[in-house]
Design a protein around this motif. Sequence first.
Motif, PDB file in Angstrom:
ATOM      1  N   PHE A  32      54.940 -43.592  10.590  1.00 19.42           N
ATOM      2  CA  PHE A  32      53.879 -43.592   9.583  1.00 19.42           C
ATOM      3  C   PHE A  32      54.459 -43.910   8.210  1.00 19.42           C
ATOM      4  CE2 PHE A  32      51.522 -41.557   6.190  1.00 19.42           C
ATOM      5  CZ  PHE A  32      50.249 -42.074   6.389  1.00 19.42           C
ATOM      6  N   ALA A  33      55.514 -43.185   7.841  1.00 22.16           N
ATOM      7  CA  ALA A  33      56.116 -43.375   6.519  1.00 22.16           C
ATOM      8  C   ALA A  33      56.641 -44.803   6.358  1.00 22.16           C
ATOM      9  CB  ALA A  33      57.230 -42.356   6.295  1.00 22.16           C
ATOM     10  N   LYS A  34      57.284 -45.320   7.385  1.00 23.27           N
ATOM     11  CA  LYS A  34      57.825 -46.686   7.324  1.00 23.27           C
ATOM     12  C   LYS A  34      56.694 -47.706   7.221  1.00 23.27           C
ATOM     13  CE  LYS A  34      60.823 -49.880   9.744  1.00 23.27           C
ATOM     14  NZ  LYS A  34      60.405 -50.792  10.757  1.00 23.27           N
ATOM     15  N   ARG A  46      55.159 -47.557   3.750  1.00 21.39           N
ATOM     16  CA  ARG A  46      56.046 -48.185   2.755  1.00 21.39           C
ATOM     17  C   ARG A  46      55.993 -49.700   2.839  1.00 21.39           C
ATOM     18  NH1 ARG A  46      59.502 -44.024   3.859  1.00 21.39           N
ATOM     19  NH2 ARG A  46      60.561 -45.201   5.455  1.00 21.39           N
ATOM     20  N   GLU A  47      55.975 -50.232   4.043  1.00 19.54           N
ATOM     21  CA  GLU A  47      56.014 -51.684   4.237  1.00 19.54           C
ATOM     22  C   GLU A  47      54.713 -52.370   3.825  1.00 19.54           C
ATOM     23  OE1 GLU A  47      57.057 -52.057   8.346  1.00 19.54           O
ATOM     24  OE2 GLU A  47      59.190 -51.685   7.962  1.00 19.54           O
ATOM     25  N   ASN A  48      53.627 -51.628   3.711  1.00 22.18           N
ATOM     26  CA  ASN A  48      52.339 -52.236   3.401  1.00 22.18           C
ATOM     27  C   ASN A  48      51.835 -51.989   1.986  1.00 22.18           C
ATOM     28  OD1 ASN A  48      51.390 -53.616   5.928  1.00 22.18           O
ATOM     29  ND2 ASN A  48      51.997 -51.625   6.735  1.00 22.18           N
ATOM     30  N   LEU A  91      46.193 -44.796  -6.371  1.00 23.91           N
ATOM     31  CA  LEU A  91      46.205 -43.723  -5.390  1.00 23.91           C
ATOM     32  C   LEU A  91      47.223 -44.025  -4.291  1.00 23.91           C
ATOM     33  CD1 LEU A  91      45.091 -41.114  -4.146  1.00 23.91           C
ATOM     34  CD2 LEU A  91      43.246 -42.469  -3.151  1.00 23.91           C
ATOM     35  N   THR A  92      47.215 -45.239  -3.804  1.00 19.62           N
ATOM     36  CA  THR A  92      48.140 -45.634  -2.738  1.00 19.62           C
ATOM     37  C   THR A  92      49.590 -45.563  -3.230  1.00 19.62           C
ATOM     38  OG1 THR A  92      46.475 -47.065  -1.760  1.00 19.62           O
ATOM     39  CG2 THR A  92      48.748 -47.509  -1.157  1.00 19.62           C
ATOM     40  N   ARG A  93      49.828 -46.043  -4.436  1.00 16.66           N
ATOM     41  CA  ARG A  93      51.196 -46.009  -4.970  1.00 16.66           C
ATOM     42  C   ARG A  93      51.648 -44.580  -5.251  1.00 16.66           C
ATOM     43  NH1 ARG A  93      49.848 -50.919  -8.425  1.00 16.66           N
ATOM     44  NH2 ARG A  93      49.380 -49.275  -9.880  1.00 16.66           N
ATOM     45  N   SER A  94      50.716 -43.710  -5.654  1.00 23.52           N
ATOM     46  CA  SER A  94      51.054 -42.296  -5.864  1.00 23.52           C
ATOM     47  C   SER A  94      51.422 -41.629  -4.545  1.00 23.52           C
ATOM     48  CB  SER A  94      49.890 -41.543  -6.510  1.00 23.52           C
ATOM     49  OG  SER A  94      49.654 -42.010  -7.801  1.00 23.52           O
ATOM     50  N   LEU A  95      50.688 -41.952  -3.496  1.00 24.83           N
ATOM     51  CA  LEU A  95      51.014 -41.420  -2.172  1.00 24.83           C
ATOM     52  C   LEU A  95      52.376 -41.929  -1.725  1.00 24.83           C
ATOM     53  CD1 LEU A  95      50.401 -39.845   0.382  1.00 24.83           C
ATOM     54  CD2 LEU A  95      49.002 -41.769   1.159  1.00 24.83           C
ATOM     55  N   LEU A  96      52.665 -43.183  -1.977  1.00 23.99           N
ATOM     56  CA  LEU A  96      53.981 -43.733  -1.633  1.00 23.99           C
ATOM     57  C   LEU A  96      55.089 -42.980  -2.364  1.00 23.99           C
ATOM     58  CD1 LEU A  96      55.803 -45.822  -0.266  1.00 23.99           C
ATOM     59  CD2 LEU A  96      55.399 -47.307  -2.246  1.00 23.99           C
ATOM     60  N   ASP A  97      54.895 -42.678  -3.632  1.00 23.92           N
ATOM     61  CA  ASP A  97      55.901 -41.924  -4.391  1.00 23.92           C
ATOM     62  C   ASP A  97      56.188 -40.575  -3.744  1.00 23.92           C
ATOM     63  OD1 ASP A  97      56.006 -44.009  -6.225  1.00 23.92           O
ATOM     64  OD2 ASP A  97      54.757 -42.977  -7.719  1.00 23.92           O
ATOM     65  N   VAL A  98      55.136 -39.883  -3.328  1.00 23.10           N
ATOM     66  CA  VAL A  98      55.307 -38.568  -2.702  1.00 23.10           C
ATOM     67  C   VAL A  98      56.016 -38.710  -1.358  1.00 23.10           C
ATOM     68  CG1 VAL A  98      54.099 -36.573  -1.698  1.00 23.10           C
ATOM     69  CG2 VAL A  98      53.370 -37.516  -3.899  1.00 23.10           C
TER      70      VAL A  98
END
Length: 111
Positions: A49-51, A54-56, A64-71
Motif C-alpha cells: 500500500f505504502a509503495k 508513493r509511486e502514484n 490532502l494526498t501529499r499530506s498523507l504521503l508525508d505521514v
Amino acid sequence: GSFSNGDSSRDRDRDTTSGLSRFPAGLANLGNTCFMNASLQCFAGIPSFAKGFRENVTTDSSELTRSLLDVLTELSLTPPRRSYFSCNGLLSQLRRTVSPLFFRLSATGCA
C-alpha cells in the motif's frame, strides 16, 4: 510471576548494534485522533500500500494526498527521526476537504 527473560522492553525495542529504535515513530493524539492514527499506522505497515501510494503521488496531486504521503513516509522510517510526531498537516487538510463535504451531506440527510 513475570514472563520476562531479564531484558527490559526498552532493550528489546532497540537495535543491538546501533542502539536505535527498531519501530517507526508514533503519532501524537491531536484530540480524538487515536482511531485515525491507528489507521494510518496500519496503512503504513502494509508495504504494498505504502509503495503503491508513493509511486502514484505527483506534483499535481491534492494537498490532502501529499499530506498523507508525508505521514506515510515519516511512519516508514526505521529507525525513526524521533519517537513520535504530529500529523497536523494531514488533519488540517482533512478538516478543509472532508469536513465541508460531510456537513453538506448531513444537512441533506445523506450522512
